[in-house]
Design an enzyme around this catalytic site. Structure first.
Site, mmCIF file in Angstrom:
data_model
loop_
_atom_site.group_PDB
_atom_site.id
_atom_site.type_symbol
_atom_site.label_atom_id
_atom_site.label_comp_id
_atom_site.label_asym_id
_atom_site.label_seq_id
_atom_site.Cartn_x
_atom_site.Cartn_y
_atom_site.Cartn_z
ATOM 1 C CG HIS A 1 -1.949 0.994 1.328
ATOM 2 N ND1 HIS A 1 -1.695 2.299 1.677
ATOM 3 C CD2 HIS A 1 -3.284 0.913 1.122
ATOM 4 C CE1 HIS A 1 -2.835 2.975 1.686
ATOM 5 N NE2 HIS A 1 -3.824 2.163 1.347
ATOM 6 C CG ASP B 1 0.551 -2.354 6.214
ATOM 7 O OD1 ASP B 1 -0.343 -2.347 7.086
ATOM 8 O OD2 ASP B 1 0.401 -1.850 5.089
ATOM 9 C CD GLN C 1 -6.746 -4.669 3.782
ATOM 10 O OE1 GLN C 1 -7.649 -5.484 3.935
ATOM 11 N NE2 GLN C 1 -6.997 -3.393 3.546
ATOM 12 C CE LYS D 1 -7.254 -0.263 6.054
ATOM 13 N NZ LYS D 1 -8.216 -0.006 4.964
ATOM 14 C CB CYS E 1 -3.694 3.270 -1.680
ATOM 15 S SG CYS E 1 -4.837 4.632 -1.387
#
Length: 414
Positions: free
Chosen positions: A126, A203, A206, A229, A369
């Site tokens: 991302h 990261d 997700q 999220k 993104c």
């Protein structure tokens, strides 16, 4: 866990849907990769905070401020437990994953990355896990290297090892791609990075809503994720960092609360985690995040993964029957973690999204993104449907019904 039957699946669907007031049946929401809806327990927790304990935490000695402080620190403990960090000192509250990743780049990066060093990321990142490293490397005269996966997003252990060398000082990688849905073997990659003397930043934006993330088991040095999220309010995020690293890093922002002592000549910094939480904090957001994490835990990741895989398989199996649809990523639904990104021959993704909207189905279209990944996949933009724990078979069938009408509505005779 009881055997999953059609009947008890429907019962659970109805029970979970009742927890989300916005899901009133007037639309089908399949944009969970962008943001998730909020259960009543989260809405009520935030409302209760502002109704009964709203005060500036950590700065007052009166009862209301002390209650606000207690709520904030209880939320920090909830996060610590949820990701199995060793200490609450390792939990930094931020606005979102983007701010967390920038914090690592600006503080750890500026302090420890120097000219000639190398930072390794993947082409799947991302923009929030790409641009901070681009800027840091330009500023420091360091090299930014991109791991190029297989066309389906796979990165093998041998492939990862080939990018390691003595100059690599930091690896930053997504856990689950927000476009391809592929899950990286983070535990193996972090071990290899450490064997080569590099720090590993993850990261988890997700992955955190879809699978159990245990920072001690994965042995990552940093983890970033956003509350919105994982069914929490917008404006609250988390940076986990190993205490030994956080103690060496300079502050990210300067001002109130992050200081220990100030004179006209300088200042000394507060202890962890407050050194990285300058200014008035988002106490209501932290309380909401705590409620969201407890809600997710009450369902359990075993059940969440089963629910989401069932729906992903149902969706992909039907999509594969349509020759004009092309799904990005791996062929097995198990490798998508609720993310299904695709193109339709002859129809622009924005037109696809508009037609879905006419059928009251919410999906996302664009580059997500991740423009360098789009170039890698040889397409400027795509459409993405992303599944959350409250989605149902009915949602998938509504999606598929709208999907099968798109080419006809655009003038094709299929």
């Amino acid at each position: 866990m009881p055997e999953i039957t059609k009947e008890n699946r429907q019962d659970e669907d109805e029970r979970i849907r009742r927890d989300f007031p916005i899901l009133d049946g007037s639309f089908t929401y399949l944009d969970n990769g962008a943001t998730t809806q909020k259960p009543k327990c989260v809405l009520e927790a935030v409302d209760r905070y502002y109704r009964t304990m709203n005060a500036n935490p950590m700065r007052g000695l009166y009862k209301l401020s002390l209650a606000a402080t207690e709520a904030y620190e209880e939320a920090r403990e909830t996060v610590r437990s949820f990701i199995n960090a060793a200490s609450t000192e390792e939990i930094i509250f931020t606005r979102n994953a983007t701010e967390s990743l920038n914090l690592v780049a600006y503080t750890y990066g500026r302090a420890f990355i120097k000219e000639g060093d190398e930072v390794v990321i993947t082409i799947m990142e991302h923009h929030s896990n790409m641009i901070p490293w681009q800027q840091l490397c330009m500023e420091k005269g360091a090299k930014l290297t991109y791991i190029m996966p297989e066309p389906d997003g796979s990165i093998t252990e041998e492939m990862f090892r080939s990018y390691m060398n003595p100059n690599v000082k930091l690896v930053s990688m997504t856990h689950i791609s927000n476009v391809l849905g592929v899950k990286n073997d983070v535990k193996t990659f972090a071990r290899i990075a450490h064997e080569n003397g590099a720090v590993f930043s993850l990261d988890g934006a997700q992955s955190i809503p879809h699978t159990k993330v245990d920072v001690q088991d994965l042995d990552v040095d940093f983890l970033s994720f956003s509350g919105h999220k994982i069914y929490a309010p917008m404006g609250i995020g988390v940076l986990y960092g190993k205490k030994a690293l956080l103690e060496k890093m300079p502050p990210f922002l300067f001002g109130g609360e992050m200081i220990e002592y100030v004179t006209t000549e300088g200042a000394t910094w507060n202890e962890l985690p407050h050194k990285f939480e300058a200014g008035t904090v988002n106490d209501g957001g932290a309380v909401g995040l705590s409620a969201a994490l407890k809600y997710v835990s009450s369902i359990g990741f075993e059940r969440i993964e089963e629910r989401e895989l069932h729906l992903t398989r149902l969706m992909m199996d039907e999509m594969k029957k349509l020759p004009y649809i092309h799904i990005l990523g791996k062929k097995d639904p198990e490798d998508h973690h609720g993310i299904v990104t695709f193109t339709i021959d002859g129809v622009h993704p924005h037109d696809i999204a508009a037609i879905f909207d006419e059928h009251n189905v919410d999906i996302r279209a664009g580059h997500h993104c991740a423009q360098p990944l789009m170039k890698f996949c040889h397409t400027p933009s795509t459409v993405r449907a992303s599944i959350g724990l409250y989605n149902t078979e009915e949602d998938v069938y509504k999606f598929l019904d709208a999907l099968k009408k798109i080419r006809t509505e655009m003038g094709y005779n299929d």
